[in-house]
Design a protein around this motif. Structure first.
Motif, short mmCIF file in Angstrom:
data_model
loop_
_atom_site.label_atom_id
_atom_site.label_comp_id
_atom_site.label_asym_id
_atom_site.label_seq_id
_atom_site.Cartn_x
_atom_site.Cartn_y
_atom_site.Cartn_z
N ARG A 191 -23.58 32.59 54.46
CA ARG A 191 -23.86 32.79 55.88
C ARG A 191 -22.89 33.78 56.52
O ARG A 191 -23.29 34.68 57.26
CB ARG A 191 -23.80 31.45 56.63
CG ARG A 191 -23.96 31.54 58.15
CD ARG A 191 -25.40 31.67 58.55
NE ARG A 191 -26.13 30.47 58.24
CZ ARG A 191 -26.30 29.45 59.11
NH1 ARG A 191 -25.81 29.53 60.31
NH2 ARG A 191 -26.99 28.38 58.76
N PHE A 192 -21.61 33.58 56.24
CA PHE A 192 -20.58 34.40 56.87
C PHE A 192 -20.85 35.89 56.65
O PHE A 192 -20.87 36.69 57.60
CB PHE A 192 -19.20 34.01 56.32
CG PHE A 192 -18.07 34.82 56.88
CD1 PHE A 192 -17.63 34.63 58.18
CD2 PHE A 192 -17.43 35.78 56.10
CE1 PHE A 192 -16.59 35.37 58.70
CE2 PHE A 192 -16.38 36.53 56.62
CZ PHE A 192 -15.96 36.32 57.92
N LYS A 243 -25.43 23.57 53.96
CA LYS A 243 -25.19 24.91 54.51
C LYS A 243 -25.28 25.98 53.43
O LYS A 243 -24.98 25.76 52.26
CB LYS A 243 -23.83 24.96 55.20
CG LYS A 243 -23.76 24.13 56.46
CD LYS A 243 -24.76 24.58 57.52
CE LYS A 243 -24.73 23.66 58.73
NZ LYS A 243 -25.96 23.69 59.51
N ASP A 244 -25.65 27.18 53.87
CA ASP A 244 -25.76 28.36 53.02
C ASP A 244 -24.41 29.05 52.92
O ASP A 244 -23.93 29.56 53.93
CB ASP A 244 -26.81 29.30 53.61
CG ASP A 244 -26.78 29.33 55.14
OD1 ASP A 244 -26.37 28.31 55.76
OD2 ASP A 244 -27.10 30.38 55.74
N PRO A 245 -23.81 29.09 51.74
CA PRO A 245 -22.45 29.63 51.63
C PRO A 245 -22.34 31.13 51.94
O PRO A 245 -21.26 31.60 52.26
CB PRO A 245 -22.05 29.35 50.17
CG PRO A 245 -23.22 28.74 49.51
CD PRO A 245 -24.33 28.55 50.47
N LEU A 292 -12.00 32.61 50.89
CA LEU A 292 -13.10 33.44 50.38
C LEU A 292 -12.75 34.08 49.03
O LEU A 292 -13.63 34.60 48.34
CB LEU A 292 -13.47 34.53 51.39
CG LEU A 292 -13.99 34.07 52.76
CD1 LEU A 292 -14.36 35.27 53.62
CD2 LEU A 292 -15.18 33.13 52.63
N GLU A 316 -15.50 24.81 54.20
CA GLU A 316 -16.85 25.37 54.20
C GLU A 316 -17.24 25.88 55.59
O GLU A 316 -17.98 26.85 55.71
CB GLU A 316 -17.82 24.26 53.78
CG GLU A 316 -19.29 24.62 53.82
CD GLU A 316 -20.17 23.39 53.64
OE1 GLU A 316 -20.41 23.02 52.48
OE2 GLU A 316 -20.61 22.80 54.66
N ARG A 317 -16.73 25.22 56.66
CA ARG A 317 -17.30 25.49 57.99
C ARG A 317 -16.36 26.13 59.01
O ARG A 317 -16.81 26.63 60.02
CB ARG A 317 -17.79 24.18 58.60
CG ARG A 317 -18.74 23.48 57.68
CD ARG A 317 -19.94 23.00 58.37
NE ARG A 317 -20.89 22.53 57.37
CZ ARG A 317 -21.82 21.65 57.60
NH1 ARG A 317 -21.94 21.15 58.80
NH2 ARG A 317 -22.65 21.29 56.65
N SER A 352 -17.24 31.38 64.22
CA SER A 352 -16.72 32.47 63.37
C SER A 352 -17.33 32.44 61.97
O SER A 352 -17.53 33.48 61.35
CB SER A 352 -15.20 32.38 63.27
OG SER A 352 -14.63 32.88 64.45
N ARG A 353 -17.62 31.25 61.46
CA ARG A 353 -18.22 31.14 60.13
C ARG A 353 -19.71 31.45 60.14
O ARG A 353 -20.35 31.52 59.09
CB ARG A 353 -18.01 29.74 59.55
CG ARG A 353 -16.67 29.47 58.95
CD ARG A 353 -16.18 30.50 57.97
NE ARG A 353 -16.59 30.34 56.58
CZ ARG A 353 -15.97 29.62 55.68
NH1 ARG A 353 -14.89 28.93 56.00
NH2 ARG A 353 -16.40 29.58 54.43
N GLY A 354 -20.28 31.60 61.33
CA GLY A 354 -21.71 31.92 61.42
C GLY A 354 -22.59 30.70 61.61
O GLY A 354 -23.80 30.84 61.72
N TYR A 355 -21.98 29.51 61.62
CA TYR A 355 -22.80 28.29 61.75
C TYR A 355 -23.00 27.95 63.23
O TYR A 355 -22.55 26.92 63.72
CB TYR A 355 -22.15 27.13 60.98
CG TYR A 355 -22.06 27.40 59.50
CD1 TYR A 355 -23.22 27.65 58.76
CD2 TYR A 355 -20.83 27.44 58.84
CE1 TYR A 355 -23.15 27.92 57.40
CE2 TYR A 355 -20.75 27.71 57.48
CZ TYR A 355 -21.91 27.96 56.77
OH TYR A 355 -21.85 28.22 55.42
N GLU A 373 -25.52 27.05 64.81
CA GLU A 373 -26.38 25.91 65.12
C GLU A 373 -25.58 24.61 65.21
O GLU A 373 -26.07 23.61 65.72
CB GLU A 373 -27.50 25.79 64.07
CG GLU A 373 -27.06 25.32 62.66
CD GLU A 373 -26.52 26.45 61.78
OE1 GLU A 373 -26.14 27.50 62.33
OE2 GLU A 373 -26.47 26.27 60.54
#
Ligand SMILES: [Zn+2]
Lengths: 738, 162
Positions: free
Chosen positions: B34-35, B30-32, B157, A270-271, A407-410, A412
């Motif tokens: 996001r990417f 988390k918001d999937p 993905l 997921e991350r 890279s995943r956008g997380y 925070e």
């Protein structure tokens, strides 16, 4: 001697452990579990079962800490409890100092592998004590109590509790002994020892234990605290079985670990991003001048290179290949300590809020190369303060995971690292006056629980509030520490400027303190922190490492005279190049760039200074918002000169307004100037490469640096190959350290 | 399923969310998506047209250019093949004297140049500071992150990488 095996279905514990290890190896899943049957059949019952066990552990901890005496346990909760399978895998854990959850697991496995089942026997009511880092601990001052849990004739699990002691009888008072260089300096060792039966601690054990440490009162009550918690857990487990049935329990504990393993892999998917991640971290161990023992007189740098491979299935491989060697210092890490460190951070960054157990441990393959500081394989070494290596080393893991999170956008979730949980000032003395005259006091402040955290990708790091080994870090009340270390009263505590790592988002900041020696005799004092090297792996994406520590103290001062005449005395060291100690005190003032020092003797009216650590920064400091820099100035986080040099912010203090005012135009000009300077003073990669290579080939490296490389080049073929290839050095290249 | 609108995410990466707004994003599920949303935001921010495949740094992105995957800065500077360490294209300053270190750290509060040096890696296009390395002199430049792009897109993905 037991003749009938105590494992499940007539098996011995050793057989059970072998089977569980075989399953993991062959099927990758815990006990070869394919389907989470209990969870699928009745998810509510399953979740309720987990919650009830976890609740029992948390409440055991909360109750037990009131039995404890030592302020480290009582005040800031340096204890935790866990429930293990018969083979030693953690099923569920309490809150608290979670670094120990996996270490105790290794202690159980040690007992199983040594066939304790046969000798000394494992029976209902037995109590085992362990603090040996070579079989599942971090250092001797962490003391574990484990009890077996039986259902009828079968062993169905273990309850374990651990507390951190103020003192464990080592070469000097304290809990992280800088001067320990071999096992025999580390203090009293209990290597998975049986110390009681029928739920009672044996008298002969307690007589011996009390005589083996400097703080027998704390030791004894903490032993009772851990046992009380363990017994509560045992009761809760038996109640659980009464309610749900033994078959449910047996299936449940395995499923829940397998679920823990799967949760880890899902979370990774997921991350993060599959691929290869690398970071380098270092720790300075400057003992050449400091050590008393001739063979310990060497300066070392620990090389802590970390590579993480995230595989396509979400599992992880983590390797310290290339690590430098162990040494005659207390910072050697046994494998259990490394696993503990890895585990406590993964539970904070990836699998918090879920089923936290050894499932996560099984999702990670590791390489702690034998013969290095992170797995010396030599029990005669000192393992008294492995934190010195472990803490900086795992900043690399945080950084690696942060690249994936970015890279995943997380953004925070990014944490490029954290401050070292020093300056662990330690020591102790004997009261020479007052109501406690003749009694011993111990300096063991756990203010170190409040370090600076690294910046994230969206905000500044947490100030004075983080310890990597305890997700619920709490620095406690200063008044409590003063009660227990009455011979060294505080004179001040205030924000220390310029500790936070620079960046677009700055790292956490920290504070400094000054204390004096009073009403005491025979006072030992020492401390440890990064000094010659920045802590760990530094900042990320253009952020800088936070400031290093240094040592400052004053002996033979005129403090009494100052107090009598009500004159000004030093409250800190805001500007080390223009020190208050030097300005306001008469006496022998010692300043050292290395922050790790061997014990010194202090006398009444001597003064000590200490400072806690900031955290690393994130992003280019030139991108820091001017408003944020203004706040930093107003809060004393940074001084004006550094803000000008690094953030390019021009500001002036306005006396009337009582705050800093920013010169916007001046700032624009200054920031352009810095960009131009970057252009002027930087080299192309080729020129940089030539210059750095020259340092190696022309013997420009200092002795500790050469020693570090020579150890890593000797210990790892792979690391050696990459090093030689990168610098295009000949195959037979050697670095000689005289 | 948790979702955040692009405006919120944009404000977040610009550091403009209040703690009250940010806290639930940190502690929540988390918001999937996001990417994909972040890539859209980043793509709108840059002035060039190459498609971003993977953001790897505040200023650097792996992009698809003429069928090749290269690392490209916001400013347009191209670092070449993503399988090579982009730091090898940087301009570099090494702070290996006390004087240079003390521009950024008070006396006693930085590394000792005999033990460690501080390297700064700049983009040759915009001279943004891209990375720092605090390492003993002679330490090889660190290649921090080499993603497996195809495995990520295909297996995680469930679609083909651009
Ligand atoms: Zn650029």
């Amino acid at each position: 001697m037991n003749n009938k095996p105590i494992g499940w279905n007539g098996k011995t514990l050793m057989k059970m452990l072998e089977e569980s290890e075989k399953y993991i190896k062959e099927t990758k899943s815990y006990y070869g579990i394919d389907k989470l049957k209990l969870k699928e059949e009745d998810p509510f019952k399953y979740e309720r079962a987990f919650a009830s066990l976890r609740g029992a552990l948390v409440s055991a901890r909360e109750t037990a800490l009131h039995v404890a005496a030592s302020p480290i346990v009582k005040e800031i909760g340096e204890l935790c409890f866990a429930l293990y399978t018969p083979e030693g895998d953690s099923i569920v854990v309490s809150t608290g100092i979670l670094v120990h959850v996996h270490t105790m697991s290794e202690a159980v496995k040690f007992m199983v592998k040594q066939d304790y089942e046969q000798d000394p026997g494992i029976n209902l009511g037995d109590i085992f004590l362990n603090n040996d880092p070579e079989c599942g601990n971090v250092h001797t001052t962490d003391v574990q109590t484990l009890i077996p849990i039986f259902w009828k004739e079968e062993l169905i699990g273990w309850a374990g509790g651990v507390t951190h002691q103020i003192d464990s009888g080592g070469i000097t008072p304290g809990h992280d002994l800088v001067s320990a260089i071999q096992r025999f300096d580390d203090g009293t060792y209990y290597t998975c020892r049986k110390i009681g039966s029928n739920d009672k601690i044996w008298k002969d054990h307690m007589i011996n234990a009390r005589r083996s440490v400097r703080t027998p009162f704390y030791w004894e009550l903490d032993e009772k605290c851990r046992l009380a918690g363990d017994l509560m857990i045992r009761d809760a487990v038996l109640e659980f079985i009464e309610r749900e049935g033994i078959e449910y329990y047996k299936q449940f504990i395995r499923e829940v670990i397998e679920e823990g393993r799967r949760i880890f892999q899902e979370r990774v998917k997921e991350r993060l991003i599959p691929g290869r991640y690398r970071a380098a971290a270092f720790f300075d161990i400057p003992m050449k001048e400091e050590a008393w023992q001739p063979r310990a007189k060497i300066d070392k740098i620990s090389n802590q290179p970390l590579e993480i491979i995230i595989k396509n299935d979400g599992s992880m491989f983590l390797s310290f290949d290339g690590a430098s060697g162990p040494g005659p210092n207390p910072m050697n890490c046994a494998k259990g300590a490394m696993e503990g460190g890895q585990w406590v951070l993964l539970t904070q960054v990836l699998i918090y809020g879920d089923k936290v157990n050894d499932g996560a441990y099984f999702a990670v393959d590791t390489d702690y190369p034998i013969g290095t500081w992170c797995n010396p394989g030599d029990s005669s070494l000192s393992y008294q303060s492995p934190w010195g290596n472990l803490i900086p080393a795992y900043t690399g893991m945080m950084k690696c995971l942060s690249y994936g999170l970015y890279s995943r956008g997380y953004r925070e979730e990014i944490v490029p690292g954290y401050g070292f949980t020093g300056d662990a000032i330690q020591g102790g003395g004997i009261y020479s006056a007052g109501p406690l005259k003749g009694q011993r006091w111990s300096l063991s402040t756990f203010e170190i629980s409040g370090q600076g955290l690294g910046a994230s990708g969206v905000k500044d790091g947490l100030d004075w509030g983080y310890a990597m080994w305890n997700p619920e870090a709490d620095l406690g009340d200063v008044e409590t520490w003063e009660l227990f270390q009455g011979g060294i009263p505080y004179l001040s505590r205030r924000v220390k400027p310029n500790t936070a790592g620079h960046g677009k988002y700055r790292g956490g900041a920290n504070y400094e303190g000054v204390a004096m020696i009073a009403n005491s005799k025979e006072v030992d004092f020492f401390g440890a922190r990064d000094g010659y090297c920045f802590h760990g792996s530094g900042g990320m994406h253009g952020g800088y490492p936070h400031a290093t520590g240094y040592r400052l103290y004053a002996k033979k001062t005129n403090l009494q005279e100052i107090i009598q005449n009500q004159k000004e005395y030093p409250l800190g060291d805001p500007d080390p190049s223009n020190g208050e100690f030097e300005k306001l005190l008469e006496g022998d003032i010692v300043r050292k760039k290395n922050c790790t020092i061997y014990p010194i003797i202090l006398e009444n009216n001597d003064m000590i200074y200490y400072a806690l650590s900031g955290g690393p920064g994130y992003g280019d400091p030139l991108e820091r918002k001017v408003e944020s820099v203004k706040q930093d100035l107003n809060n004393g986080i940074y001084t004006n000169d550094l803000v000008y040099n690094i953030y390019g912010v021009v500001a002036e203090y306005n006396e009337e307004m009582g705050e800093w005012v920013i010169d916007k135009m001046g700032t624009d000009v200054r920031r352009e100037e810095i960009r131009a300077e970057r252009k002027d003073k930087s080299l192309t990669f080729d020129d940089y490469w030539e210059q750095e290579r020259w340092k190696i080939t022309e013997d420009m490296l200092s002795e500790p640096v050469k020693r570090m490389y020579s150890e890593s080049l000797r210990l790892s073929t792979k690391w050696r190959k990459e090093f030689l290839e990168f610098w295009r050095l000949p195959e037979d290249f050697q670095l000689e350290v005289k | 399923m948790v979702k955040y609108d692009k405006k919120t995410l944009k404000r977040m990466i610009d550091g403009d969310l209040t703690w009250e707004e940010l806290k639930p994003i940190i502690s929540g599920t988390k918001d999937p998506d996001r990417f994909d949303k972040i890539i859209e935001i980043l793509q709108e921010k840059v002035s060039w047209d190459e498609k971003i495949i993977l953001p790897i740094h505040e200023h650097l992105h792996i992009v698809s250019k003429d069928g090749k995957r290269i690392v490209k800065c916001d400013c347009g500077y191209e670092f070449g093949d993503y399988k090579e360490n982009w730091k090898k294209k940087c301009r570099i300053r090494v702070r290996d004297t006390a004087e240079e270190l003390e521009e950024f750290y008070p006396k006693y509060m930085s590394c000792d140049p005999d033990w460690e040096e501080l390297r700064e890696y700049f983009c040759p296009g915009c001279f943004t500071l891209l990375d720092t390395e605090a390492v003993p002199p002679g330490y090889p430049t660190i290649f921090n992150f080499l993603p497996d792009i195809d495995a990520f897109y295909k297996e995680w993905l469930g679609r083909k990488a651009p």
